[in-house]
Design an enzyme around this catalytic site. Structure first.
Site, PDB file in Angstrom:
ATOM      1  N   GLY A 124      -9.500  70.462  38.709  1.00 32.41           N
ATOM      2  CA  GLY A 124      -8.322  70.112  38.943  1.00 32.41           C
ATOM      3  C   GLY A 124      -8.293  70.438  40.259  1.00 32.41           C
ATOM      4  N   ALA A 125      -8.784  70.758  41.297  1.00 28.22           N
ATOM      5  CA  ALA A 125      -8.802  71.874  42.574  1.00 28.22           C
ATOM      6  C   ALA A 125      -8.744  70.605  43.517  1.00 28.22           C
ATOM      7  CB  ALA A 125      -9.958  72.628  42.583  1.00 28.22           C
ATOM      8  N   ILE A 148      -2.014  73.863  41.642  1.00 27.89           N
ATOM      9  CA  ILE A 148      -2.247  75.097  41.662  1.00 27.89           C
ATOM     10  C   ILE A 148      -4.283  75.438  41.960  1.00 27.89           C
ATOM     11  CG2 ILE A 148      -2.954  76.449  39.438  1.00 27.89           C
ATOM     12  CD1 ILE A 148       0.124  76.382  38.241  1.00 27.89           C
ATOM     13  N   GLY A 149      -4.924  74.086  41.411  1.00 26.57           N
ATOM     14  CA  GLY A 149      -5.817  74.431  41.534  1.00 26.57           C
ATOM     15  C   GLY A 149      -6.676  74.245  42.937  1.00 26.57           C
ATOM     16  N   SER A 190      -0.168  75.970  28.737  1.00 24.84           N
ATOM     17  CA  SER A 190       1.394  75.842  28.925  1.00 24.84           C
ATOM     18  C   SER A 190       2.121  76.553  27.847  1.00 24.84           C
ATOM     19  CB  SER A 190       1.127  74.558  29.040  1.00 24.84           C
ATOM     20  OG  SER A 190       2.571  74.097  29.624  1.00 24.84           O
ATOM     21  N   TYR A 229       0.161  66.894  24.230  1.00 23.67           N
ATOM     22  CA  TYR A 229       0.581  67.658  25.660  1.00 23.67           C
ATOM     23  C   TYR A 229       0.806  69.307  24.500  1.00 23.67           C
ATOM     24  CZ  TYR A 229       0.164  70.239  30.003  1.00 23.67           C
ATOM     25  OH  TYR A 229       0.466  71.320  30.873  1.00 23.67           O
TER      26      TYR A 229
END
Length: 273
Positions: free
Chosen positions: A10-11, A15-16, A132, A158
């Site tokens: 997820g970069a 954030i990633g 989360s 989620y």
């Protein structure tokens, strides 16, 4: 500590991408993983990193990613399971037949971690999961309905996935910490990223409208805990953190028997795919 090989999923943005940049500046070898070919390559080029593509909505893509990483790296010191997201108000299934939120946030990272476990053990490595506060606010895990076939809502799906991720962190610690592997999960805060891009998601109003400038923090701020955990000599293995402190947990996250049962059920699910 410098010179680590750090894989960040997820970069391609958010954030990633911020964590990848900050960790590269600290002298680590970064491996950028994302779904978008253009965005992932751009992040990698900016920091001089290797990159790989993977779509966590397809488990075959995760298996291919693991094979590429094992072929390319004799050592993997840190796996940052950062990919994830919340999806629409209507339940969707992946090509593998699983509910999309569950697969992208939990099942695919579980699979990638298991495929890389021996390499991580050989490196005395660590697994960091971007979780989360939703685990506590919305999660209520039913181990007999992991694919949310009954009573689906985007927020509950989620929350359940992030709760499952914390249970996985705890069980990974229990099974492998005595062999040198560390595992930790964290809440990055409420961050202005591409999260909740689906307009039917209740959280879209907060994350994808001008309101985000009033209430959300920057990706650089959100990446701080990930950077610290990837860079530190030691981490509080088996824990869920919010900032530098132990985060408030869903009561189910404290259930060791549930963590074991979830691990076993997940492996059976993956064996059938």
């Amino acid at each position: 500590m410098s010179g680590r090989v750090i894989v960040i999923t997820g970069a391609s943005d958010g954030i990633g991408a911020s964590a990848a940049r900050q960790l590269a500046e600290r002298g680590h070898t970064i491996v950028v993983v994302g779904r978008s070919a253009e965005k992932t390559a751009a992040v990698a080029e900016r920091i001089g990193a290797e990159h790989h593509l993977a779509d966590f909505a397809e488990l075959s893509s995760v298996r291919a990613l693991a094979a590429e990483l094992l072929a390319a790296h004799g050592r993997i010191d840190v796996l940052a399971n950062n990919a994830g997201g919340i999806f629409g108000s209507e339940r969707r299934t992946t090509v593998d037949g699983h509910e999309q939120t569950f697969q992208v946030n939990y099942l695919a990272p579980f699979l990638l971690t298991r495929l890389l476990t021996e390499r991580l053990l050989a490196s005395q490595g660590r697994v960091i999961s971007t979780s989360s506060i939703a685990n506590r606010l919305f999660g209520r895990l039913d181990i007999d309905d992991l694919d949310a076939e009954h009573g689906y809502s985007a927020q509950k799906a989620y929350g359940d996935a992030k709760l499952a991720q914390i249970l996985f962190t705890r069980e990974l610690h229990r099974r492998y910490h005595d062999r040198g592997l560390s595992a930790v999960a964290f809440h990055p805060g409420v961050i202005a990223t591409g999260f909740a891009s689906d307009r039917s998601t209740p959280l879209h109003l907060l994350y994808q409208t001008p309101l985000k400038h009033l209430f959300l923090r920057s990706p650089d701020h959100g990446a701080r805990t990930l950077v610290r955990l990837a860079d530190a000599a030691e981490v509080p293995s088996g824990e869920y953190l919010s900032g530098r402190r132990r985060g408030a947990l869903n009561p189910q996250a404290e259930d060791a028997e549930l963590a074991r049962a979830l691990w076993d059920r997940t492996e059976r699910m993956l064996a059938g795919d």
